[in-house]
Write a protein that holds these residues in place. Structure first.
Motif, PDB file in Angstrom:
ATOM      1  N   LEU A  34       0.646  -1.259   0.080  1.00 31.02           N
ATOM      2  CA  LEU A  34      -0.081  -0.171  -0.073  1.00 31.02           C
ATOM      3  C   LEU A  34       0.679   1.098  -0.036  1.00 31.02           C
ATOM      4  CD1 LEU A  34      -2.763   1.146   0.317  1.00 31.02           C
ATOM      5  CD2 LEU A  34      -2.657   1.076   2.702  1.00 31.02           C
ATOM      6  N   THR A  35       0.688   2.103  -0.745  1.00 31.69           N
ATOM      7  CA  THR A  35       1.393   3.359  -1.077  1.00 31.69           C
ATOM      8  C   THR A  35       0.541   4.608  -1.255  1.00 31.69           C
ATOM      9  OG1 THR A  35       1.765   3.055  -3.315  1.00 31.69           O
ATOM     10  CG2 THR A  35       3.486   2.340  -2.041  1.00 31.69           C
ATOM     11  N   LYS A  36       1.012   5.639  -1.189  1.00 28.51           N
ATOM     12  CA  LYS A  36       0.380   6.784  -1.594  1.00 28.51           C
ATOM     13  C   LYS A  36       0.800   7.621  -2.840  1.00 28.51           C
ATOM     14  CE  LYS A  36      -2.661   7.662   2.477  1.00 28.51           C
ATOM     15  NZ  LYS A  36      -2.981   8.679   3.781  1.00 28.51           N
ATOM     16  N   LEU A  37       0.180   8.427  -3.617  1.00 26.54           N
ATOM     17  CA  LEU A  37       0.485   9.181  -4.635  1.00 26.54           C
ATOM     18  C   LEU A  37      -0.447  10.513  -4.503  1.00 26.54           C
ATOM     19  CD1 LEU A  37       2.532  10.111  -6.765  1.00 26.54           C
ATOM     20  CD2 LEU A  37       1.027   8.939  -8.390  1.00 26.54           C
ATOM     21  N   ASN A  38       0.100  11.746  -4.030  1.00 28.15           N
ATOM     22  CA  ASN A  38      -0.546  12.970  -4.061  1.00 28.15           C
ATOM     23  C   ASN A  38      -1.846  12.757  -2.940  1.00 28.15           C
ATOM     24  OD1 ASN A  38       1.185  14.147  -6.182  1.00 28.15           O
ATOM     25  ND2 ASN A  38      -0.278  13.407  -7.782  1.00 28.15           N
ATOM     26  N   GLN A  42      -2.747   3.981  -3.169  1.00 24.14           N
ATOM     27  CA  GLN A  42      -2.452   2.847  -4.424  1.00 24.14           C
ATOM     28  C   GLN A  42      -2.414   1.792  -3.819  1.00 24.14           C
ATOM     29  OE1 GLN A  42      -0.498   5.160  -8.126  1.00 24.14           O
ATOM     30  NE2 GLN A  42       0.734   5.050  -6.499  1.00 24.14           N
ATOM     31  N   LEU A  43      -2.793   0.796  -4.367  1.00 18.96           N
ATOM     32  CA  LEU A  43      -2.531  -0.954  -3.890  1.00 18.96           C
ATOM     33  C   LEU A  43      -2.135  -1.722  -4.838  1.00 18.96           C
ATOM     34  CD1 LEU A  43      -3.313  -2.732  -1.673  1.00 18.96           C
ATOM     35  CD2 LEU A  43      -5.589  -3.091  -2.528  1.00 18.96           C
ATOM     36  N   GLN A  91     -11.005   0.164   2.937  1.00 14.23           N
ATOM     37  CA  GLN A  91     -10.258   0.887   3.824  1.00 14.23           C
ATOM     38  C   GLN A  91      -8.963   0.894   3.218  1.00 14.23           C
ATOM     39  OE1 GLN A  91     -11.293  -1.464   7.314  1.00 14.23           O
ATOM     40  NE2 GLN A  91     -11.534   0.593   8.220  1.00 14.23           N
ATOM     41  N   MET A  92      -8.628   0.279   1.936  1.00 11.71           N
ATOM     42  CA  MET A  92      -7.374  -0.138   1.520  1.00 11.71           C
ATOM     43  C   MET A  92      -7.134   1.106   0.378  1.00 11.71           C
ATOM     44  SD  MET A  92      -6.744  -4.087   0.608  1.00 11.71           S
ATOM     45  CE  MET A  92      -6.914  -5.135   1.921  1.00 11.71           C
ATOM     46  N   LEU A  93      -8.306   1.559  -0.118  1.00 10.14           N
ATOM     47  CA  LEU A  93      -8.508   2.577  -1.371  1.00 10.14           C
ATOM     48  C   LEU A  93      -9.055   3.992  -0.656  1.00 10.14           C
ATOM     49  CD1 LEU A  93     -10.604   0.096  -3.466  1.00 10.14           C
ATOM     50  CD2 LEU A  93      -8.209   0.566  -3.587  1.00 10.14           C
ATOM     51  N   GLU A 201      -2.069  -3.951  -9.951  1.00  8.25           N
ATOM     52  CA  GLU A 201      -1.858  -2.557  -9.194  1.00  8.25           C
ATOM     53  C   GLU A 201      -3.221  -1.823  -9.480  1.00  8.25           C
ATOM     54  OE1 GLU A 201       2.111  -0.767  -9.619  1.00  8.25           O
ATOM     55  OE2 GLU A 201       1.027   1.079 -10.276  1.00  8.25           O
ATOM     56  N   PHE A 202      -3.617  -1.184  -8.393  1.00  5.53           N
ATOM     57  CA  PHE A 202      -4.944  -0.543  -8.424  1.00  5.53           C
ATOM     58  C   PHE A 202      -4.677   1.159  -8.310  1.00  5.53           C
ATOM     59  CE2 PHE A 202      -5.698  -4.682  -6.822  1.00  5.53           C
ATOM     60  CZ  PHE A 202      -6.922  -4.892  -7.472  1.00  5.53           C
ATOM     61  N   ARG A 203      -4.896   1.829  -9.110  1.00  2.00           N
ATOM     62  CA  ARG A 203      -4.597   3.165  -9.171  1.00  2.00           C
ATOM     63  C   ARG A 203      -5.994   4.106  -9.366  1.00  2.00           C
ATOM     64  NH1 ARG A 203      -0.019   1.675 -12.760  1.00  2.00           N
ATOM     65  NH2 ARG A 203      -0.786   2.947 -14.391  1.00  2.00           N
TER      66      ARG A 203
END
Length: 205
Positions: A34-38, A42-43, A91-93, A201-203
């Motif tokens: 799990l990461t973040k962009l802006n 993102q998963l 909650q992942m998104l 990958e979920f963006r």
């Protein structure tokens, strides 16, 4: 958006702490990243434990990979069909967002096929939608009026192709805390032999 409870001034702080604890747990999970962009989540899911044999519904076997961001990948053999099944915790998104799911892959040097289109069936929603068409190799001639998705090169050396779109709010299985992902990929000719899948990958769009 969390509303402040004046009767319990610690409620907002507790909710925020709970979200942080969840993200810490997810980030260290051995099946996903799990990461973040802006500021948007993102998963990425490992292919291991997500890709299934569509007949026996057994997870497809994995093998180690030195050039994948994950330790293991799945290399398909002579299957004509395989399935992708997973329950995504909402909650992942990030909420109220349109998400696109990409399949991250490579073709082995021995791969001779996969020139033809591949059908993607969204099983829980198949009554409402037609099959999506994707390609693992870009077609020689492109019909711009056709509704299909083609692969693109990634910066990490892998390829990716869109396979699914959904809304993190309205596709959440009638208000439950999971979004069911249940896809079946079917090649129109030959087999999937030589397809190596790193993950999904979920963006946010």
């Amino acid at each position: 958006m969390v509303q402040e409870d004046h009767k319990n001034p610690f409620k907002v702080q507790q909710v925020q702490k709970s979200n942080l604890d969840l993200e810490k747990r997810l980030t260290t999970n051995d099946k996903l990243l799990l990461t973040k962009l802006n500021g948007k989540k993102q998963l990425m899911l490992y292919a291991t434990g997500v890709l299934y044999d569509s007949e026996e519904w057994e997870p497809l076997p994995s093998k180690s990979s030195a050039d994948s961001r994950f330790k293991n990948v799945v290399e398909l053999l002579r299957q004509q069909v395989f399935a992708i099944k997973y329950k995504i915790e909402t909650q992942m998104l990030s909420p109220f967002m349109e998400y696109t799911c990409y399949l991250v892959f490579k073709l082995s040097e021995k791969c001779q096929g996969l020139h033809c289109p591949v059908k993607v069936r969204d099983l829980p929603r198949r009554r409402n939608k037609e099959n999506q068409i994707i390609y693992f190799r870009s077609p020689a001639s492109v019909n711009h009026h056709g509704a299909f998705w083609v692969p693109e090169q990634r910066k990490d050396g892998w390829m990716e192709v869109r396979i699914w779109k959904f809304n993190s709010k309205f596709d959440n299985n009638l208000g439950k805390d999971v979004i069911p992902m249940n896809l079946k990929l079917i090649t129109c000719e030959g087999t999937m032999s030589g397809l190596i899948v790193c993950g999904l990958e979920f963006r946010p769009m």
